[in-house]
Design a protein around this motif. Structure first.
Motif, PDB file in Angstrom:
ATOM      1  N   LEU A  10      28.764 -74.541 -39.795  1.00  0.00           N
ATOM      2  CA  LEU A  10      29.509 -75.972 -40.210  1.00  0.00           C
ATOM      3  C   LEU A  10      31.048 -75.744 -39.470  1.00  0.00           C
ATOM      4  CD1 LEU A  10      29.482 -76.980 -43.888  1.00  0.00           C
ATOM      5  CD2 LEU A  10      31.430 -77.643 -42.393  1.00  0.00           C
ATOM      6  N   LEU A  11      31.663 -74.408 -39.839  1.00  0.00           N
ATOM      7  CA  LEU A  11      33.061 -74.531 -39.367  1.00  0.00           C
ATOM      8  C   LEU A  11      32.884 -74.667 -37.866  1.00  0.00           C
ATOM      9  CD1 LEU A  11      34.215 -71.304 -41.415  1.00  0.00           C
ATOM     10  CD2 LEU A  11      35.029 -73.604 -41.692  1.00  0.00           C
ATOM     11  N   GLY A  12      31.973 -74.277 -37.098  1.00  0.00           N
ATOM     12  CA  GLY A  12      31.980 -74.572 -35.732  1.00  0.00           C
ATOM     13  C   GLY A  12      31.854 -76.094 -35.113  1.00  0.00           C
ATOM     14  N   LEU A  13      31.241 -76.753 -36.403  1.00  0.00           N
ATOM     15  CA  LEU A  13      31.033 -78.162 -35.978  1.00  0.00           C
ATOM     16  C   LEU A  13      32.436 -78.878 -36.181  1.00  0.00           C
ATOM     17  CD1 LEU A  13      27.912 -78.909 -37.690  1.00  0.00           C
ATOM     18  CD2 LEU A  13      28.123 -78.971 -35.302  1.00  0.00           C
ATOM     19  N   ALA A  14      33.318 -78.190 -37.242  1.00  0.00           N
ATOM     20  CA  ALA A  14      34.416 -78.827 -37.401  1.00  0.00           C
ATOM     21  C   ALA A  14      35.563 -78.435 -36.469  1.00  0.00           C
ATOM     22  CB  ALA A  14      35.005 -78.236 -38.801  1.00  0.00           C
ATOM     23  N   ALA A  15      35.251 -77.725 -35.342  1.00  0.00           N
ATOM     24  CA  ALA A  15      36.187 -77.495 -34.581  1.00  0.00           C
ATOM     25  C   ALA A  15      36.033 -78.616 -33.432  1.00  0.00           C
ATOM     26  CB  ALA A  15      35.921 -76.166 -33.800  1.00  0.00           C
ATOM     27  N   SER A  16      35.319 -79.369 -33.255  1.00  0.00           N
ATOM     28  CA  SER A  16      35.048 -80.298 -32.324  1.00  0.00           C
ATOM     29  C   SER A  16      35.107 -81.815 -32.683  1.00  0.00           C
ATOM     30  CB  SER A  16      33.678 -80.114 -31.651  1.00  0.00           C
ATOM     31  OG  SER A  16      32.816 -80.073 -32.713  1.00  0.00           O
ATOM     32  N   ARG A  17      35.380 -81.714 -34.148  1.00  0.00           N
ATOM     33  CA  ARG A  17      35.333 -83.351 -34.662  1.00  0.00           C
ATOM     34  C   ARG A  17      35.879 -83.316 -35.895  1.00  0.00           C
ATOM     35  NH1 ARG A  17      30.415 -81.752 -34.349  1.00  0.00           N
ATOM     36  NH2 ARG A  17      29.927 -82.627 -32.516  1.00  0.00           N
ATOM     37  N   PRO A  18      36.666 -84.317 -36.558  1.00  0.00           N
ATOM     38  CA  PRO A  18      36.881 -84.260 -38.161  1.00  0.00           C
ATOM     39  C   PRO A  18      35.739 -84.229 -39.033  1.00  0.00           C
ATOM     40  CG  PRO A  18      37.907 -86.045 -36.748  1.00  0.00           C
ATOM     41  CD  PRO A  18      36.963 -85.488 -35.922  1.00  0.00           C
ATOM     42  N   VAL A  19      35.745 -83.391 -40.035  1.00  0.00           N
ATOM     43  CA  VAL A  19      34.729 -83.229 -40.897  1.00  0.00           C
ATOM     44  C   VAL A  19      35.162 -83.352 -42.360  1.00  0.00           C
ATOM     45  CG1 VAL A  19      32.796 -81.521 -41.589  1.00  0.00           C
ATOM     46  CG2 VAL A  19      33.445 -82.070 -39.135  1.00  0.00           C
ATOM     47  N   SER A  36      41.594 -76.926 -52.370  1.00  0.00           N
ATOM     48  CA  SER A  36      42.819 -77.868 -52.098  1.00  0.00           C
ATOM     49  C   SER A  36      42.150 -79.238 -51.581  1.00  0.00           C
ATOM     50  CB  SER A  36      43.341 -77.136 -50.710  1.00  0.00           C
ATOM     51  OG  SER A  36      44.381 -77.899 -50.087  1.00  0.00           O
ATOM     52  N   ALA A  37      42.727 -80.314 -52.020  1.00  0.00           N
ATOM     53  CA  ALA A  37      42.427 -81.529 -51.469  1.00  0.00           C
ATOM     54  C   ALA A  37      42.874 -81.804 -50.215  1.00  0.00           C
ATOM     55  CB  ALA A  37      43.116 -82.659 -52.533  1.00  0.00           C
ATOM     56  N   ALA A  38      43.833 -81.148 -49.734  1.00  0.00           N
ATOM     57  CA  ALA A  38      44.288 -81.143 -48.403  1.00  0.00           C
ATOM     58  C   ALA A  38      43.361 -81.060 -47.311  1.00  0.00           C
ATOM     59  CB  ALA A  38      45.328 -80.393 -47.896  1.00  0.00           C
ATOM     60  N   TRP A  39      42.030 -80.181 -47.681  1.00  0.00           N
ATOM     61  CA  TRP A  39      40.953 -79.989 -46.870  1.00  0.00           C
ATOM     62  C   TRP A  39      39.733 -80.942 -47.163  1.00  0.00           C
ATOM     63  CZ3 TRP A  39      41.346 -77.987 -42.239  1.00  0.00           C
ATOM     64  CH2 TRP A  39      42.328 -77.367 -42.006  1.00  0.00           C
ATOM     65  N   HIS A  40      40.083 -82.175 -47.784  1.00  0.00           N
ATOM     66  CA  HIS A  40      38.815 -82.755 -48.138  1.00  0.00           C
ATOM     67  C   HIS A  40      38.526 -83.161 -46.633  1.00  0.00           C
ATOM     68  CE1 HIS A  40      36.563 -85.981 -50.410  1.00  0.00           C
ATOM     69  NE2 HIS A  40      37.158 -86.758 -49.495  1.00  0.00           N
ATOM     70  N   TYR A  41      39.139 -83.669 -45.878  1.00  0.00           N
ATOM     71  CA  TYR A  41      38.600 -84.099 -44.391  1.00  0.00           C
ATOM     72  C   TYR A  41      39.631 -83.348 -43.318  1.00  0.00           C
ATOM     73  CZ  TYR A  41      37.544 -87.388 -40.820  1.00  0.00           C
ATOM     74  OH  TYR A  41      36.929 -88.140 -39.725  1.00  0.00           O
ATOM     75  N   GLY A  42      39.168 -83.074 -42.393  1.00  0.00           N
ATOM     76  CA  GLY A  42      39.973 -82.531 -41.175  1.00  0.00           C
ATOM     77  C   GLY A  42      39.172 -81.769 -40.268  1.00  0.00           C
ATOM     78  N   GLN A  43      39.979 -81.470 -39.346  1.00  0.00           N
ATOM     79  CA  GLN A  43      39.349 -80.726 -38.137  1.00  0.00           C
ATOM     80  C   GLN A  43      40.269 -79.565 -37.863  1.00  0.00           C
ATOM     81  OE1 GLN A  43      39.473 -83.362 -34.632  1.00  0.00           O
ATOM     82  NE2 GLN A  43      38.908 -81.778 -33.376  1.00  0.00           N
ATOM     83  N   LEU A  44      39.607 -78.381 -37.517  1.00  0.00           N
ATOM     84  CA  LEU A  44      39.824 -77.320 -37.141  1.00  0.00           C
ATOM     85  C   LEU A  44      40.327 -77.176 -35.583  1.00  0.00           C
ATOM     86  CD1 LEU A  44      37.481 -75.071 -39.211  1.00  0.00           C
ATOM     87  CD2 LEU A  44      39.922 -75.679 -39.987  1.00  0.00           C
ATOM     88  N   ASP A  45      41.739 -76.452 -35.467  1.00  0.00           N
ATOM     89  CA  ASP A  45      41.845 -76.367 -34.169  1.00  0.00           C
ATOM     90  C   ASP A  45      41.600 -74.913 -33.958  1.00  0.00           C
ATOM     91  OD1 ASP A  45      43.890 -74.297 -35.261  1.00  0.00           O
ATOM     92  OD2 ASP A  45      45.520 -75.852 -35.019  1.00  0.00           O
TER      93      ASP A  45
END
Length: 279
Positions: free
Chosen positions: A33-42, A252-261
């Motif tokens: 899942l973390l790998g998916l979040a590196a390529s798109r907002p999740v 943290s609500a800040a990570w409700h939605y985001g993309q990992l660099d």
């Protein structure tokens, strides 16, 4: 209901890959899942908190990733559709093919393993109640599991479906609430208080089971209890942590939605590995 493309018939009931190792399956699903979040907002927080719920649900269901069309299968509806990257990751770890390419940010028809398109919150329990009513009319013992977010319980349609299910005594219906205490705007109790949540469900005529939503043994036990005979629908209130597994994101609500660099992905994978070593 669609989403079972490319399946093939099987004649045995062997458990799917990963079913006997739920904690390890959950760890691998989080890394995927973390790998998916590196390529798109999740929707990271909601997807990470629900991983064990999904792993243990599939482990207790009549569900075979090699035959997603079997008519006697149990159904799982991810009502909190924004947690779908958790579902994709868990299904891929269990051996469902066709989930490696980019997918929509909510469950859509035609996706392997997806029983219903969801996303607008508050509709999944109604779908599940309809499937359970169909099972009752068919005199079938197939179960329907509906995974809801706790913020989703702000929707009045959830409680309409809860009343219907109790009135019709739909005892093959199981709701699982991902009780991470957070929603997009902040803490659930600050936005619109849910407690006493167990008493609310009981007052609506449901059997209530409470458990730790990250303890695979406890969660599996709760889900198996929910499958035992009763004359009511059952709800499992699974206590979880938003963005579970990544210490700097958790709660943290800040990570409700985001993309990992790239740097954040490295840190997140390290945090996940460190947490597993310390477990």
């Amino acid at each position: 209901m669609t989403g079972r493309a490319g399946s093939r018939a099987v004649t045995d009931d062997r458990p799917p890959a990963g079913a006997a190792r739920p904690a390890e399956t959950a760890r691998r699903a989080r890394a995927r899942l973390l790998g998916l979040a590196a390529s798109r907002p999740v929707h990271l927080g909601a997807s990470l908190s629900v991983v064990e719920i999904l792993v243990c649900a599939f482990a207790t269901m009549r569900h075979d990733p090699r035959d997603l069309d079997r008519p006697d299968r149990d159904r799982l509806i991810l009502s909190k559709g924004h947690g779908v990257w958790g579902l994709y990751s868990v299904l891929a770890e269990l051996g469902v093919a066709g989930l490696d390419e980019p997918r929509a940010g909510h469950p859509i028809d035609g996706t392997p393993g997806v029983e219903a398109a969801t996303g607008a919150l508050g509709h999944g329990l109604s779908i599940g109640a309809g499937l359970a009513e169909a099972a009752r009319l068919d005199a079938a013992d197939r179960r329907t599991l509906v995974v809801l977010g706790d913020g989703e319980l702000d929707e009045g349609s959830v409680w309409e479906a809860a009343m219907f299910a109790a009135h019709r005594r739909l005892n093959t219906l199981i709701a699982v609430v991902d009780r991470n205490g957070m929603q997009q705007e902040g803490g659930t109790e600050a936005v619109l208080a849910l407690e006493p949540l167990a008493a609310k469900w009981a007052a609506f005529g449901w059997r209530v089971i409470e458990t730790d939503g990250h303890d695979c043994a406890a969660l599996t036990g709760a889900l198996r209890t929910a499958r035992t005979p009763d004359d009511r629908p059952s709800v499992v209130l699974a206590r979880t942590v938003k963005a579970r597994g990544v210490a700097f994101m958790e709660g943290s609500a800040a990570w409700h939605y985001g993309q990992l660099d790239e740097e954040q992905l490295t840190a997140a994978l390290a945090a996940l590995a460190a947490g597993e070593r310390g477990a």
